[in-house]
Design an enzyme around this catalytic site. Structure first.
Site, short mmCIF file in Angstrom:
data_model
loop_
_atom_site.label_atom_id
_atom_site.label_comp_id
_atom_site.label_asym_id
_atom_site.label_seq_id
_atom_site.Cartn_x
_atom_site.Cartn_y
_atom_site.Cartn_z
N LYS A 253 0.97 -1.19 0.27
CA LYS A 253 0.13 -0.01 0.07
C LYS A 253 0.77 1.20 0.06
O LYS A 253 1.51 1.41 0.90
CB LYS A 253 -0.94 -0.12 1.25
N ASP A 258 -2.42 10.34 3.49
CA ASP A 258 -4.02 9.88 3.54
C ASP A 258 -4.54 10.92 4.27
O ASP A 258 -4.56 10.78 5.64
CB ASP A 258 -4.14 8.50 4.38
N LYS A 265 -9.85 13.09 7.80
CA LYS A 265 -9.52 12.91 9.32
C LYS A 265 -9.48 14.19 10.11
O LYS A 265 -9.39 15.15 9.71
CB LYS A 265 -8.14 12.32 9.35
N ASP A 276 1.48 6.52 5.49
CA ASP A 276 0.68 5.68 5.02
C ASP A 276 1.27 4.78 3.70
O ASP A 276 0.55 4.06 3.09
CB ASP A 276 -0.62 6.49 4.62
N ASP A 335 -12.00 7.27 3.59
CA ASP A 335 -10.79 7.01 4.56
C ASP A 335 -10.58 5.52 4.50
O ASP A 335 -9.39 5.35 4.91
CB ASP A 335 -11.08 7.56 5.79
N GLU A 337 -9.35 3.91 2.18
CA GLU A 337 -8.90 3.98 0.77
C GLU A 337 -7.90 2.97 0.43
O GLU A 337 -7.97 2.22 -0.39
CB GLU A 337 -8.24 5.40 0.54
N ARG A 339 -7.71 -0.34 1.32
CA ARG A 339 -8.13 -1.77 0.38
C ARG A 339 -8.58 -1.55 -0.85
O ARG A 339 -8.53 -2.09 -1.77
CB ARG A 339 -9.39 -2.16 1.50
#
Ligand code: BES
Ligand code: MN
Ligand code: ZN
Length: 482
Positions: A253, A258, A265, A276, A335, A337, A339
């Site tokens: 990933k 993010d 967030k 991230d 959020d 994101e 996956r």
């Protein structure tokens, strides 16, 4: 740090500093005619765990750094801790080279190769500095060469190469993780991957957003569309094995920042979302290590690099997208994101017919709630792959813990409007994220590692830890000798 291996009579060694246990230290001091001086200088040293003392001598060994507690049969974790205290003290000395002789210690289930790798890994971790953006960087440790002594070198020659490879891989992963998100964007990650591609037997390619649209990667593109920096699906192919060997696949990933997207967030600690992309950094680091070690395996590494931003073009909660697998996803929370980019990466990597797939992601805050920072979470659809990863982690002190992937959890992902939702509610958040990914895996051994808690630290020690590069590298080394 550069590592090399030496053997032979330790008493005859010549070095600015010898790092060793008390017994060996006495033996060397005696051989060099310095035992009186040594005994006098170290008389208050109690040889307990965590204690170290540096004794200056006049022989061909200029100093001995005595590591306390290296007596009896040690637990692996104890040896690891002792290495840490020894190397911390060693790195404070104004010297360029040292001999590390800890092979005389007896460790449960830890042979010469294990001890050597343990000492080297401790040095690699502790000598790492990230000073790229300091106008006046603090003085880095001067030590540059560690000569690792073993009783007998036979069969251990390649250990130096492995130690050097892990050192390089860890550095790549940590640097990528620590780099700020205005520099480390998807394009930067691609450039760093291309750097690897300049070496032998390595091919680096990437899918542009246009190409991804053709391949139907609507899940990845939903995340990326809110950002002004285009996303990339990066593919690194290392061919160290036979042509007929199916590759091992690593998937990372790579969300370079993010924000949460429209499901924004809260501001507290949002800066840490530059980390991230640590999953991507880890698989790139492990790949670098495998290349440097010249492992006789075929490896395919896929990185889903994108930025999750809110904007007029960003995806909304309630949007429905179609993934490359054909399955539709209702995005209830922008959020979640990771996956979304990973599912399309997983669909893509299966085209290479890998014999096993391991994906690595800072996927959920829930993983931190469950395991804290000591263990990475492992989910797997295959018992032997799970065991191989867990023991690679145990071996390298980069531990992981198995989590359930039972079908009972799948119902939490039900959607009234699409094949699935991208979130499964508050309960078991790390498990339902793994269950989401499982829906994109065909009949192939696959494991998912949630490293949200282990890949970086916050607070005063804020920074990338390089985890799980040691685990992944050990796994690859073990596979290469199978
Ligand atoms: N990148 C985060 C997970 C994360 C949080 C990693 C903290 C490291 C530290 C991920 O994209 C995320 O936001 N996950 C959500 C999922 C939720 C919306 C289902 C989370 O964990 O809150
Ligand atoms: Mn997120
Ligand atoms: Zn994320």
């Amino acid at each position: 740090m550069r590592y090399s291996i030496i053997d032979g009579d330790i008493s005859g060694v010549s070095t600015p500093c010898l790092v060793t246990d008390l017994r060996t230290a006495r033996k060397v001091a005696r051989a060099q005619g310095e035992i009186k001086h040594f005994t006098k200088t170290s008389q208050d040293f109690e040889d307990t765990a965590g204690d170290v003392v540096v004794v200056n001598l006049n022989g061909s060994v200029a100093r001995i750094l005595v590591v306390g507690g290296m007596t009896g049969t040690l637990e692996q974790a104890t040896f690891r801790k002792l290495c840490k205290s020894a190397m911390t003290a060693l790195l404070k000395l104004p010297i360029k080279q040292a001999v590390v002789a800890l092979d005389s210690a007896s460790v449960k289930g830890g042979g010469s190769a294990w001890k050597l790798r343990c000492a080297a890994a401790a040095l690699s971790h502790l000598s790492y500095r990230y000073n790229t953006h300091k106008s006046k960087p603090a003085k880095p440790p001067s030590l540059a060469n560690a000569r690792l002594w073993v009783k007998a070198k036979t069969g251990l020659n390649q250990q130096a190469r492995l130690a050097n490879a892990l050192d390089a891989g860890l550095r790549v992963a940590k640097d990528l993780g620590n780099e700020p998100p205005n520099i480390c964007n998807p394009t930067y990650v691609l450039q760093q991957a291309r750097k690897l591609g300049r070496q032998a037997n390595v091919k680096v390619s990437s899918l542009s957003e246009k190409k991804m649209a053709e391949l139907g990667m609507g899940a990845f593109l939903a995340v990326s569309q809110g950002s002004d920096t285009p996303g990339h699906m990066i593919i690194i192919e290392y061919s160290g094995g036979k042509k007929s060997d199916r590759p091992i696949a690593l998937v990372g990933k790579g969300i370079t920042f993010d924000t949460g997207g429209i499901s924004l967030k809260p501001p507290g600690g949002m800066d840490e979302m530059k980390f991230d992309m640590c999953g991507a950094a880890a698989v790139i680091g492990a790949t670098r290590a495998a290349i440097d070690a010249k492992l006789p395996i075929n490896l395919i590494t896929v990185v889903a690099a994108a930025e999750n931003m809110p904007s007029g073009n960003a995806t909304r909660p309630a949007d429905i997208v179609t993934s490359a697998s054909g399955q539709t996803i209702e995005i209830l929370n922008t959020d979640a994101e990771g996956r979304l980019v990973l599912c399309d990466a997983l669909t893509h990597v299966q085209k290479f017919k890998p014999k096993a797939i391991v994906d690595v992601a800072t996927l959920t805050g829930a993983c931190i709630v469950a395991l804290g920072s000591h263990a990475s979470a492992v989910y797997a659809n295959d018992e032997s792959l799970a065991q191989e990863l867990l023991s690679a982690g145990e071996q390298s002190g980069d531990r992981a813990w198995r989590m359930p992937l039972w079908d009972e959890y799948q119902a939490q992902l039900n959607s009234n409007f699409a094949d699935m939702a991208n979130v499964g509610g508050r309960n078991a958040g790390s498990v339902t994220a793994a269950c989401f990914l499982k829906r994109f895996i065909d009949d192939v051994p696959w494991a998912h590692m949630d490293v949200a808690g282990s890949a970086f630290q916050g607070g005063a020690q804020k920074g990338s830890t390089g985890r799980p590069v040691p685990l992944l590298f050990n796994y690859l080394v073990n596979q290469s000798t199978k």
